[in-house]
Design an enzyme around this catalytic site. Structure first.
Site, mmCIF file in Angstrom:
data_model
loop_
_atom_site.group_PDB
_atom_site.id
_atom_site.type_symbol
_atom_site.label_atom_id
_atom_site.label_comp_id
_atom_site.label_asym_id
_atom_site.label_seq_id
_atom_site.Cartn_x
_atom_site.Cartn_y
_atom_site.Cartn_z
ATOM 1 N N ASP A 110 85.999 71.178 11.455
ATOM 2 C CA ASP A 110 84.633 70.785 11.085
ATOM 3 C C ASP A 110 84.577 69.337 10.660
ATOM 4 O OD1 ASP A 110 83.600 73.217 11.561
ATOM 5 O OD2 ASP A 110 83.444 73.853 9.465
ATOM 6 N N LYS A 149 77.660 69.609 14.902
ATOM 7 C CA LYS A 149 76.424 69.873 15.610
ATOM 8 C C LYS A 149 76.163 68.697 16.553
ATOM 9 C CE LYS A 149 71.909 71.372 14.142
ATOM 10 N NZ LYS A 149 71.119 70.154 14.207
ATOM 11 N N MET A 161 74.885 72.007 -0.636
ATOM 12 C CA MET A 161 73.932 71.481 0.347
ATOM 13 C C MET A 161 72.556 71.238 -0.248
ATOM 14 S SD MET A 161 75.032 73.860 3.578
ATOM 15 C CE MET A 161 75.322 75.376 2.699
#
Ligand code: SAH
Length: 465
Positions: free
Chosen positions: A248, A270, A384
């Protein structure tokens, strides 16, 4: 200074040593031990050096340094206590493109001699590029104590069977498994008990064992928050064995440096325009593709894979497709950031529970029970959350949490650029904006955050009320 490490084969190659004192003597002996032909040039030679010359083990030239001593030498070692002379020899050697080591003088040297842990044929060499010999020596002591002397005989045994091992285990992963077994299993034990023929027998028996076809496997590994020191030993081992690493964006480059050099490293983030489900589908198909080809796939995630890491979904997918897997937990951001900011997550006087919460939800679908989140004597760890601070703090305060509740926001926790912003809940959003707090940041809210000023020990902190 950045050095390129090499191990030189000096067998029957000429090396010139200038100097005949105690330092030179040590160098001469270790050069002889590696099979070099040694020429010694010296004004005066100590007894031991003279004795070596009498025995015909070295060529001894008496007198002041002469440039033609360099003739034919692959390497030069200057071990005189005359710095001007050393400088002169170094300059000449440099002109002739011969590598020279001036003892204890990295500046004049074009090669350096590392500290060594000798488990022949295994040799571990340590260098601090001449900048901190004491440190190198320390490291050497540590390594000495890590490996018992069996390692040398084990390596020698393995060397004798190298071809046989290669034939019996043509597949690289099988071979690695075999070597692991050799290092950790009964063969090493037998050597430790000084039973070399038993060790040999065990090795041969194992080699004759037929091996089933290898199946691929996925290891889901938590890489921790950033500091490589927070990797578990199991995580390190998985990185060492991986054929493929799917990692990641959040995983630190320093951690990838620890992976096996020839592993294929595939970043997974992403792609602009792609939604989360499409990204996840791409990850699933990559895991499947590589595991089905018999590879050891390490799926490497920041923190812990089961804390806001979609690790569960990945395992469900693997289970559905009959791909074997293992899970190695990692240190999740809340634990790491709290520790590196000096904030105990629970405390007998201030907090009886901790909650790990994601703030990354569409606000209208955020189903949290605000009244319970707003209760005091608990610690909230929000992941987050950087872009949701106004809303978060308003919700907590409107449901009864005091505006004076302390918070700490930890940006880039455990990394060299860690910053901790501290203040009161009522000023949270405004302070975070003013100090331009960015992702990845972890937000801790609760009475315990007030302990940070007294307990902090790492990185930079900003305190404002
Ligand atoms: N699985 C991860 C969390 C992934 S969600 C874990 O267990 O830690 C990503 C969020 O984690 C970031 O938005 C941030 O809130 C937090 N985070 C991860 N690493 C961090 C770090 N080094 N410092 C601060 N927050 C971090």
């Amino acid at each position: 200074m950045r050095l390129f490490p090499i191990f030189a084969d000096l067998e029957a190659r000429l090396v010139l040593v200038v100097g005949g004192g105690a330092v030179a003597e040590r160098k001469i002996k270790s050069l002889l031990a590696s099979g070099a032909r040694v020429r010694v040039g010296a004004l005066e030679a100590g007894d031991a050096v003279q004795e070596l010359a009498r025995q015909g083990k070295i060529e001894l030239l008496r007198g002041s340094f002469e440039p033609d001593w360099l003739e034919g030498a692959w390497l030069v070692v200057a071990a005189t206590d005359d710095r001007e002379l050393n400088r002169h020899i170094a300059a000449l050697a440099g002109e002739q493109k011969r590598f020279i080591n001036v003892v204890d003088d990295p500046e004049l040297s074009s090669f350096q001699v590392p500290s060594i842990v000798d488990r022949s044929p295994l040799t571990i060499a340590i260098s601090s590029a001449g900048s901190a010999p004491v440190l190198a020596r320390r490291v050497r002591e540590r390594i000495e104590s890590l490996f018992d002397h069996t390692l040398g005989s084990l390596a020698a045994l393995a060397a004798g069977y190298r071809q046989a091992i290669r034939q019996a285990r043509p597949d690289l992963r099988r071979r690695r498994e075999f070597y692991d077994w050799l290092l950790d299993g009964p063969v090493a034990d037998a050597l430790r008990k000084r039973q070399p023929s038993q060790a040999r027998q065990l090795l041969e028996d194992e080699l004759r064992n037929p091996q089933a076809a290898i199946a691929g496997k996925v290891i889901l590994v938590g890489a921790g928050p950033g500091d490589p020191g927070l990797l578990t030993l199991k995580a390190l081992r998985a990185l060492n064995e991986a054929d493929v690493i799917l990692y990641d964006r959040l995983v630190d480059g320093e951690i990838l440096e620890l992976a096996r050099r020839d592993a294929t490293q595939i970043p997974i983030g992403k792609i602009p325009g792609e939604d989360h489900n499409a990204t996840q589908a791409r990850i699933h198909s990559l895991m499947l593709e590589h595991a089905r080809q018999g590879r050891l796939v390490v799926r490497l995630k920041g923190g812990d894979a089961f804390v806001f890491g979609r690790g569960g979904e990945e395992l469900q997918f693997l289970r559905e497709h009959d791909v074997p897997y293992e899970v190695v937990p990692g240190i999740t951001a809340a634990l790491a950031c709290a520790a590196y900011a000096g904030i105990p997550l629970t405390h007998r006087d201030h907090a009886q529970s901790v909650r790990l919460i994601t703030a990354h939800c569409r606000q209208d679908t955020f189903l949290e029970d605000w009244p319970s989140l707003a209760r005091d004597k608990q610690t909230l760890a929000f992941y987050m959350g950087v872009s949701q601070l106004d809303w978060l703090s308003e919700q907590l305060m409107s449901h009864g949490r005091s505006g004076d509740t302390p918070f700490a926001m930890v940006e880039n926790g455990t990394r060299s650029n860690q910053r901790v912003l501290q203040g009161s809940l009522k000023n949270l959003a405004e302070l975070a904006r003013r100090h331009e707090m960015k992702a990845p940041s972890l937000l801790l809210i609760g009475e315990v955050a007030a302990l940070a000023p007294a307990l902090e020990w790492f990185g930079a902190s900003i305190r404002q009320d």
